[in-house]
Design a protein around this motif. Structure first.
Motif, PDB file in Angstrom:
ATOM      1  N   GLN A 111       0.826  -1.206   0.000  1.00 24.08           N
ATOM      2  CA  GLN A 111       0.000   0.000   0.000  1.00 24.08           C
ATOM      3  C   GLN A 111       0.860   1.256   0.000  1.00 24.08           C
ATOM      4  O   GLN A 111       0.562   2.226  -0.708  1.00 24.08           O
ATOM      5  CB  GLN A 111      -0.932  -0.010   1.214  1.00 24.08           C
ATOM      6  CG  GLN A 111      -2.002  -1.080   1.168  1.00 24.08           C
ATOM      7  CD  GLN A 111      -2.865  -1.103   2.421  1.00 24.08           C
ATOM      8  OE1 GLN A 111      -2.743  -0.237   3.294  1.00 24.08           O
ATOM      9  NE2 GLN A 111      -3.743  -2.097   2.531  1.00 24.08           N
ATOM     10  N   HIS A 112       1.925   1.242   0.788  1.00 23.04           N
ATOM     11  CA  HIS A 112       2.794   2.414   0.873  1.00 23.04           C
ATOM     12  C   HIS A 112       3.481   2.697  -0.459  1.00 23.04           C
ATOM     13  O   HIS A 112       3.505   3.856  -0.918  1.00 23.04           O
ATOM     14  CB  HIS A 112       3.847   2.201   1.963  1.00 23.04           C
ATOM     15  CG  HIS A 112       4.795   3.341   2.117  1.00 23.04           C
ATOM     16  ND1 HIS A 112       4.438   4.543   2.685  1.00 23.04           N
ATOM     17  CD2 HIS A 112       6.108   3.474   1.742  1.00 23.04           C
ATOM     18  CE1 HIS A 112       5.469   5.368   2.663  1.00 23.04           C
ATOM     19  NE2 HIS A 112       6.498   4.747   2.101  1.00 23.04           N
ATOM     20  N   ALA A 115       1.073   4.101  -3.046  1.00 19.18           N
ATOM     21  CA  ALA A 115       0.785   5.514  -2.791  1.00 19.18           C
ATOM     22  C   ALA A 115       1.931   6.413  -3.238  1.00 19.18           C
ATOM     23  O   ALA A 115       1.720   7.585  -3.558  1.00 19.18           O
ATOM     24  CB  ALA A 115       0.508   5.727  -1.301  1.00 19.18           C
ATOM     25  N   CYS A 116       3.147   5.847  -3.273  1.00 17.63           N
ATOM     26  CA  CYS A 116       4.331   6.608  -3.699  1.00 17.63           C
ATOM     27  C   CYS A 116       4.604   6.472  -5.190  1.00 17.63           C
ATOM     28  O   CYS A 116       5.612   7.006  -5.690  1.00 17.63           O
ATOM     29  CB  CYS A 116       5.559   6.138  -2.924  1.00 17.63           C
ATOM     30  SG  CYS A 116       5.499   6.456  -1.152  1.00 17.63           S
TER      31      CYS A 116
END
Length: 265
Positions: A111-112, A115-116
């Motif tokens: 997820q991280h 998002a990046c």
């Protein structure tokens, strides 16, 4: 405190303390205990260390161990929540791979990175076990405060060597073993644990349980040599700056983190 209990001064480097119970090392039990810890309260209890920081007061900006990673293939052992992979992705690594014991951590990483605007090939597996990673493939394998969770250090280093190309680089950090032996009492450093004690123990923190062993530096060095690595650099220094906290005062007297850069022969 019964005869099987010992006082542990530090758990993972930031001064966590408690009563630990000595245990026999059962790989399956340890994996189950620690994966549950990181699936639930691990980040809340211990926080997360990630690049550019190798640990307290030690950073890649200071050490410059990686150099230019643009166009390189990188594997992280113990990818946690994905911040270190983000750091490498933003430095133009060509491929990002991550491994972690915890399904929850793998999902956090996914997820991280999404998002990046980044992506990585992620594998949920104990680092000691065969998990389908390619051999003779990576330019760098690295681990930020995760290697110490292995139940089989020699086996883990041997697997990491197999993943690397010839002359590939392995960089890892962990809580310095001397840090785990010493506490501050009225501004005096006091030994509370034998440096030579590598027994396994379980400790409860915030209603969660983890299981670890505190290995000597020589144990890491000898395991690297057996796996076919040559050590190029070891970092023990701390840059505490002007910080005057109790933890910083301790770090000015002895190392709290160690970092090793090794190359596959």
């Amino acid at each position: 405190m019964d005869k099987n209990s010992v006082y542990r001064t530090n758990i993972i480097g930031a001064g966590e303390a408690g009563v630990a119970i000595s245990v026999d090392m059962d790989m399956n039990v340890v994996h189950k205990t620690n994966s549950l810890f990181w699936d639930t309260k691990g980040n809340d209890v211990l926080g997360a260390t990630s690049l550019p920081f190798y640990g307290a007061y030690v950073s890649e900006e200071q050490c410059q161990l990686f150099g230019d990673v643009s166009g390189k293939k990188l594997l992280e052992i113990g990818c946690g929540s994905g911040q270190s992979l983000q750091y490498q992705g933003e430095r133009k690594a060509s491929e990002l791979w991550g491994m972690d014991l915890s399904e929850n951590q793998i999902e956090k990483t996914r997820q991280h990175l999404t998002a990046c605007g980044l992506s990585a090939k992620l594998i949920c597996s104990p680092m000691e076990e065969e998990c389908g990673l390619p051999v003779d493939y990576f330019d760098f394998v690295y681990s930020i405060y995760a290697i110490g969770w292995t139940t089989d250090l020699e086996g883990t280093f041997s697997r990491i060597a197999s993943y690397l190309k010839k002359d590939g680089v392995f960089i890892f950090s962990w809580s310095h073993p001397i840090h785990k032996c010493v506490v501050t009492e009225e501004d005096i450093l006091v030994f509370k644990k034998s440096y030579f004690d590598e027994s396994w123990y379980s400790v409860s923190l915030d209603e969660s349980t983890l299981t670890l062993s505190d290995r000597k530096l020589s144990t890491y060095v000898n395991a690297l040599a057996k796996a076919g690595f040559v050590i190029e650099q070891m970092i023990e220094q701390s840059d505490t700056g002007d910080s005057n906290s109790d933890f910083a005062k301790k770090a000015k007297m002895l190392p709290v983190t160690f970092v090793i850069k090794a190359r596959k022969l």
